[in-house]
Design a protein around this motif. Structure first.
Motif, PDB file in Angstrom:
ATOM      1  N   LEU A  35       0.821  -1.208   0.000  1.00 33.08           N
ATOM      2  CA  LEU A  35       0.000   0.000   0.000  1.00 33.08           C
ATOM      3  C   LEU A  35       0.857   1.262   0.000  1.00 33.08           C
ATOM      4  O   LEU A  35       0.475   2.285  -0.580  1.00 33.08           O
ATOM      5  CB  LEU A  35      -0.933   0.007   1.212  1.00 33.08           C
ATOM      6  N   TYR A  42      -3.969   1.165  -9.204  1.00 35.89           N
ATOM      7  CA  TYR A  42      -5.108   1.220  -8.291  1.00 35.89           C
ATOM      8  C   TYR A  42      -5.793  -0.136  -8.148  1.00 35.89           C
ATOM      9  O   TYR A  42      -6.328  -0.449  -7.077  1.00 35.89           O
ATOM     10  CB  TYR A  42      -6.108   2.299  -8.735  1.00 35.89           C
ATOM     11  N   PHE A  45      -3.731  -1.925  -5.658  1.00 41.97           N
ATOM     12  CA  PHE A  45      -3.905  -1.228  -4.373  1.00 41.97           C
ATOM     13  C   PHE A  45      -5.227  -1.642  -3.732  1.00 41.97           C
ATOM     14  O   PHE A  45      -5.292  -1.966  -2.542  1.00 41.97           O
ATOM     15  CB  PHE A  45      -3.873   0.284  -4.590  1.00 41.97           C
ATOM     16  N   ARG A  46      -6.292  -1.631  -4.537  1.00 43.09           N
ATOM     17  CA  ARG A  46      -7.617  -1.989  -4.022  1.00 43.09           C
ATOM     18  C   ARG A  46      -7.649  -3.436  -3.535  1.00 43.09           C
ATOM     19  O   ARG A  46      -8.187  -3.721  -2.445  1.00 43.09           O
ATOM     20  CB  ARG A  46      -8.664  -1.774  -5.112  1.00 43.09           C
ATOM     21  N   LYS A  47      -7.073  -4.352  -4.310  1.00 41.48           N
ATOM     22  CA  LYS A  47      -7.062  -5.761  -3.914  1.00 41.48           C
ATOM     23  C   LYS A  47      -6.296  -5.951  -2.604  1.00 41.48           C
ATOM     24  O   LYS A  47      -6.748  -6.675  -1.703  1.00 41.48           O
ATOM     25  CB  LYS A  47      -6.438  -6.609  -5.018  1.00 41.48           C
ATOM     26  N   ALA A  49      -5.685  -3.648  -0.273  1.00 46.72           N
ATOM     27  CA  ALA A  49      -6.435  -3.016   0.805  1.00 46.72           C
ATOM     28  C   ALA A  49      -7.572  -3.920   1.275  1.00 46.72           C
ATOM     29  O   ALA A  49      -7.796  -4.086   2.486  1.00 46.72           O
ATOM     30  CB  ALA A  49      -6.976  -1.664   0.352  1.00 46.72           C
ATOM     31  N   ASP A  50      -8.285  -4.530   0.344  1.00 42.59           N
ATOM     32  CA  ASP A  50      -9.393  -5.414   0.710  1.00 42.59           C
ATOM     33  C   ASP A  50      -8.896  -6.617   1.516  1.00 42.59           C
ATOM     34  O   ASP A  50      -9.578  -7.083   2.435  1.00 42.59           O
ATOM     35  CB  ASP A  50     -10.130  -5.892  -0.544  1.00 42.59           C
ATOM     36  N   ALA A  77     -13.354   8.187   1.576  1.00 47.34           N
ATOM     37  CA  ALA A  77     -12.420   7.065   1.706  1.00 47.34           C
ATOM     38  C   ALA A  77     -12.959   5.958   2.610  1.00 47.34           C
ATOM     39  O   ALA A  77     -12.680   4.777   2.391  1.00 47.34           O
ATOM     40  CB  ALA A  77     -11.071   7.551   2.228  1.00 47.34           C
ATOM     41  N   SER A  80     -14.481   2.597   1.393  1.00 50.31           N
ATOM     42  CA  SER A  80     -13.689   1.456   0.952  1.00 50.31           C
ATOM     43  C   SER A  80     -13.773   0.293   1.933  1.00 50.31           C
ATOM     44  O   SER A  80     -13.696  -0.869   1.534  1.00 50.31           O
ATOM     45  CB  SER A  80     -12.227   1.876   0.765  1.00 50.31           C
ATOM     46  N   PHE A 201      -5.498   7.941   0.140  1.00 54.10           N
ATOM     47  CA  PHE A 201      -6.048   6.591   0.137  1.00 54.10           C
ATOM     48  C   PHE A 201      -7.285   6.504  -0.759  1.00 54.10           C
ATOM     49  O   PHE A 201      -7.419   5.557  -1.548  1.00 54.10           O
ATOM     50  CB  PHE A 201      -6.417   6.166   1.567  1.00 54.10           C
ATOM     51  N   ARG A 204      -6.383   6.578  -4.462  1.00 54.05           N
ATOM     52  CA  ARG A 204      -5.693   5.371  -4.901  1.00 54.05           C
ATOM     53  C   ARG A 204      -6.636   4.161  -4.903  1.00 54.05           C
ATOM     54  O   ARG A 204      -6.553   3.304  -5.782  1.00 54.05           O
ATOM     55  CB  ARG A 204      -4.491   5.099  -3.995  1.00 54.05           C
ATOM     56  N   TYR A 205      -7.551   4.090  -3.946  1.00 58.70           N
ATOM     57  CA  TYR A 205      -8.468   2.939  -3.879  1.00 58.70           C
ATOM     58  C   TYR A 205      -9.509   3.000  -4.997  1.00 58.70           C
ATOM     59  O   TYR A 205      -9.819   1.985  -5.630  1.00 58.70           O
ATOM     60  CB  TYR A 205      -9.156   2.902  -2.518  1.00 58.70           C
TER      61      TYR A 205
END
Length: 208
Positions: A35, A42, A45-47, A49-50, A77, A80, A201, A204-205
Protein backbone atom coordinates in the motif's frame (compact mmCIF):
# COMPACT_ATOMS: atom_id res chain seq x y z
CA UNK A 1 11.38 3.61 7.79
CA UNK A 2 9.73 0.25 8.48
CA UNK A 3 6.62 -0.12 10.58
CA UNK A 4 8.63 -2.02 13.17
CA UNK A 5 10.85 1.06 13.65
CA UNK A 6 7.98 3.16 15.02
CA UNK A 7 8.73 2.45 18.68
CA UNK A 8 7.16 5.57 20.18
CA UNK A 9 4.66 5.14 22.98
CA UNK A 10 1.01 5.16 21.96
CA UNK A 11 -1.92 6.53 23.98
CA UNK A 12 -3.85 3.92 25.98
CA UNK A 13 -6.93 4.14 23.75
CA UNK A 14 -5.04 2.94 20.66
CA UNK A 15 -4.68 -0.63 19.40
CA UNK A 16 -2.05 -0.90 16.67
CA UNK A 17 -2.37 -4.18 14.76
CA UNK A 18 1.11 -3.95 13.25
CA UNK A 19 2.59 -4.06 16.77
CA UNK A 20 0.65 -7.12 17.83
CA UNK A 21 2.25 -10.55 18.08
CA UNK A 22 0.27 -13.05 16.06
CA UNK A 23 0.59 -15.44 13.15
CA UNK A 24 -0.62 -12.86 10.63
CA UNK A 25 1.93 -10.15 11.44
CA UNK A 26 4.23 -10.85 8.47
CA UNK A 27 1.24 -10.90 6.11
CA UNK A 28 0.05 -7.57 7.52
CA UNK A 29 3.46 -5.97 6.96
CA UNK A 30 3.50 -7.27 3.39
CA UNK A 31 0.13 -5.63 2.73
CA UNK A 32 1.31 -2.34 4.28
CA UNK A 33 4.47 -2.37 2.17
CA UNK A 34 2.39 -2.79 -0.98
CA UNK A 35 0.00 0.00 0.00
CA UNK A 36 2.91 2.37 0.65
CA UNK A 37 4.26 1.73 -2.86
CA UNK A 38 3.22 4.81 -4.84
CA UNK A 39 3.78 2.95 -8.13
CA UNK A 40 1.20 0.26 -7.36
CA UNK A 41 -1.73 0.46 -9.84
CA UNK A 42 -5.11 1.22 -8.29
CA UNK A 43 -6.42 -2.28 -9.10
CA UNK A 44 -3.59 -3.88 -7.10
CA UNK A 45 -3.90 -1.23 -4.37
CA UNK A 46 -7.62 -1.99 -4.02
CA UNK A 47 -7.06 -5.76 -3.91
CA UNK A 48 -4.34 -5.41 -1.27
CA UNK A 49 -6.43 -3.02 0.81
CA UNK A 50 -9.39 -5.41 0.71
CA UNK A 51 -7.16 -8.26 1.93
CA UNK A 52 -6.02 -6.12 4.85
CA UNK A 53 -9.58 -5.00 5.57
CA UNK A 54 -10.58 -8.66 5.82
CA UNK A 55 -7.97 -9.30 8.53
CA UNK A 56 -9.05 -6.21 10.44
CA UNK A 57 -12.74 -7.11 10.26
CA UNK A 58 -12.02 -10.60 11.59
CA UNK A 59 -10.00 -9.10 14.45
CA UNK A 60 -12.83 -6.72 15.33
CA UNK A 61 -15.69 -9.24 15.44
CA UNK A 62 -15.04 -10.30 19.09
CA UNK A 63 -15.30 -6.63 20.15
CA UNK A 64 -18.67 -6.25 18.44
CA UNK A 65 -20.46 -9.48 19.34
CA UNK A 66 -23.76 -9.13 21.20
CA UNK A 67 -24.14 -5.51 20.09
CA UNK A 68 -26.14 -3.79 17.43
CA UNK A 69 -23.49 -2.45 15.04
CA UNK A 70 -23.80 0.88 13.26
CA UNK A 71 -21.16 1.06 10.55
CA UNK A 72 -20.15 4.67 10.09
CA UNK A 73 -17.89 5.34 7.10
CA UNK A 74 -16.50 8.85 6.76
CA UNK A 75 -17.16 9.74 3.13
CA UNK A 76 -15.39 9.23 0.75
CA UNK A 77 -12.42 7.07 1.71
CA UNK A 78 -14.28 5.31 4.53
CA UNK A 79 -16.58 3.73 1.96
CA UNK A 80 -13.69 1.46 0.95
CA UNK A 81 -14.02 -0.46 4.23
CA UNK A 82 -17.80 -0.75 4.10
CA UNK A 83 -18.31 -3.86 1.86
CA UNK A 84 -15.99 -6.08 3.92
CA UNK A 85 -17.52 -5.04 7.24
CA UNK A 86 -21.07 -5.37 5.96
CA UNK A 87 -20.33 -8.90 4.72
CA UNK A 88 -18.76 -9.89 8.05
CA UNK A 89 -21.44 -8.30 10.24
CA UNK A 90 -24.70 -9.14 8.51
CA UNK A 91 -27.02 -7.38 10.99
CA UNK A 92 -25.11 -4.09 10.77
CA UNK A 93 -26.78 -0.81 9.86
CA UNK A 94 -25.39 2.34 8.26
CA UNK A 95 -24.74 5.80 9.64
CA UNK A 96 -23.62 8.25 6.95
CA UNK A 97 -21.20 11.05 7.79
CA UNK A 98 -19.87 13.27 5.05
CA UNK A 99 -17.04 15.58 6.11
CA UNK A 100 -14.40 16.78 3.69
CA UNK A 101 -11.09 18.45 4.49
CA UNK A 102 -10.54 21.90 3.05
CA UNK A 103 -7.20 21.49 1.28
CA UNK A 104 -6.29 25.14 1.89
CA UNK A 105 -7.09 25.34 5.61
CA UNK A 106 -6.96 21.59 6.53
CA UNK A 107 -10.23 22.21 8.42
CA UNK A 108 -13.30 19.90 8.21
CA UNK A 109 -16.36 20.88 6.20
CA UNK A 110 -19.55 18.81 6.79
CA UNK A 111 -22.10 18.01 4.11
CA UNK A 112 -23.97 14.88 5.35
CA UNK A 113 -25.07 13.38 8.68
CA UNK A 114 -27.72 10.64 8.83
CA UNK A 115 -28.16 8.14 11.68
CA UNK A 116 -30.55 5.12 11.60
CA UNK A 117 -33.71 5.59 13.67
CA UNK A 118 -34.46 3.67 16.88
CA UNK A 119 -31.05 2.17 17.57
CA UNK A 120 -30.28 0.19 20.73
CA UNK A 121 -28.94 2.08 23.74
CA UNK A 122 -25.74 0.01 23.69
CA UNK A 123 -25.29 0.05 19.92
CA UNK A 124 -21.69 0.17 18.76
CA UNK A 125 -20.80 2.88 16.28
CA UNK A 126 -17.87 1.63 14.19
CA UNK A 127 -16.31 4.58 12.39
CA UNK A 128 -14.51 3.58 9.21
CA UNK A 129 -11.74 5.94 8.08
CA UNK A 130 -8.58 4.48 6.46
CA UNK A 131 -6.41 7.56 7.06
CA UNK A 132 -6.41 9.92 10.05
CA UNK A 133 -3.89 12.72 9.59
CA UNK A 134 -4.73 15.78 11.71
CA UNK A 135 -7.86 14.15 13.27
CA UNK A 136 -9.77 17.33 12.48
CA UNK A 137 -12.43 15.49 10.46
CA UNK A 138 -12.60 12.67 13.02
CA UNK A 139 -12.97 15.03 15.99
CA UNK A 140 -15.66 16.94 14.11
CA UNK A 141 -17.54 13.69 13.40
CA UNK A 142 -17.26 12.56 17.02
CA UNK A 143 -18.52 15.97 18.11
CA UNK A 144 -21.55 15.55 15.85
CA UNK A 145 -22.35 12.17 17.42
CA UNK A 146 -21.84 13.55 20.94
CA UNK A 147 -24.12 16.51 20.21
CA UNK A 148 -26.85 14.06 19.18
CA UNK A 149 -26.55 12.33 22.56
CA UNK A 150 -24.75 9.13 21.57
CA UNK A 151 -22.49 7.47 24.17
CA UNK A 152 -18.87 7.96 23.11
CA UNK A 153 -17.89 4.88 25.11
CA UNK A 154 -19.70 2.85 22.44
CA UNK A 155 -17.65 4.20 19.54
CA UNK A 156 -14.80 2.29 17.89
CA UNK A 157 -12.63 3.80 15.15
CA UNK A 158 -11.16 1.55 12.43
CA UNK A 159 -8.25 2.91 10.43
CA UNK A 160 -5.21 1.83 8.41
CA UNK A 161 -2.79 4.77 8.64
CA UNK A 162 -2.87 7.20 11.59
CA UNK A 163 -0.48 10.01 12.33
CA UNK A 164 0.92 10.15 15.87
CA UNK A 165 -0.35 13.72 16.11
CA UNK A 166 -3.86 12.47 15.35
CA UNK A 167 -3.94 9.73 17.98
CA UNK A 168 -2.58 12.17 20.57
CA UNK A 169 -5.30 14.66 19.68
CA UNK A 170 -8.02 12.01 19.89
CA UNK A 171 -6.68 10.82 23.24
CA UNK A 172 -6.79 14.38 24.61
CA UNK A 173 -10.24 15.27 23.28
CA UNK A 174 -12.05 11.91 23.22
CA UNK A 175 -10.19 9.49 25.55
CA UNK A 176 -13.23 7.21 25.84
CA UNK A 177 -13.16 6.42 22.10
CA UNK A 178 -10.96 3.47 21.12
CA UNK A 179 -8.87 3.55 17.93
CA UNK A 180 -7.98 0.34 16.10
CA UNK A 181 -5.38 1.09 13.43
CA UNK A 182 -3.00 -0.95 11.34
CA UNK A 183 -0.09 1.41 11.84
CA UNK A 184 0.77 4.77 13.44
CA UNK A 185 3.12 6.90 11.35
CA UNK A 186 5.30 9.49 13.11
CA UNK A 187 4.82 12.80 11.37
CA UNK A 188 2.80 15.00 9.03
CA UNK A 189 4.43 16.94 6.21
CA UNK A 190 3.97 20.66 5.53
CA UNK A 191 0.73 19.87 3.70
CA UNK A 192 -0.64 17.88 6.66
CA UNK A 193 -0.29 14.53 4.91
CA UNK A 194 0.89 11.43 6.77
CA UNK A 195 4.57 10.49 6.41
CA UNK A 196 5.35 7.92 5.16
CA UNK A 197 1.63 7.11 4.70
CA UNK A 198 0.48 5.92 1.29
CA UNK A 199 -0.66 9.06 -0.50
CA UNK A 200 -4.37 9.86 -0.84
CA UNK A 201 -6.05 6.59 0.14
CA UNK A 202 -9.41 7.40 -1.45
CA UNK A 203 -7.90 8.46 -4.76
CA UNK A 204 -5.69 5.37 -4.90
CA UNK A 205 -8.47 2.94 -3.88
CA UNK A 206 -11.14 4.32 -6.20
CA UNK A 207 -8.77 5.08 -9.09
CA UNK A 208 -9.56 8.81 -9.17
Amino acid sequence: MSDQDNNFTLPPNVTCFSRSKNAQISERHLFLTRLRNRELPYQAFRKTADQLFDLIAEAMIPHLENHEVILTPIFRAGLSLLPVFMSKIENSRLCSIGVKRNEDTAQPEPYLFKVPPEIAADAKFVILEPMIATAGTMCYSLGMLKKQGYDLNNIEIISIFCALEAVDKLQNEFPQVHIHTEVVDPILDEHKYIVPGCGDFGDRYFGT
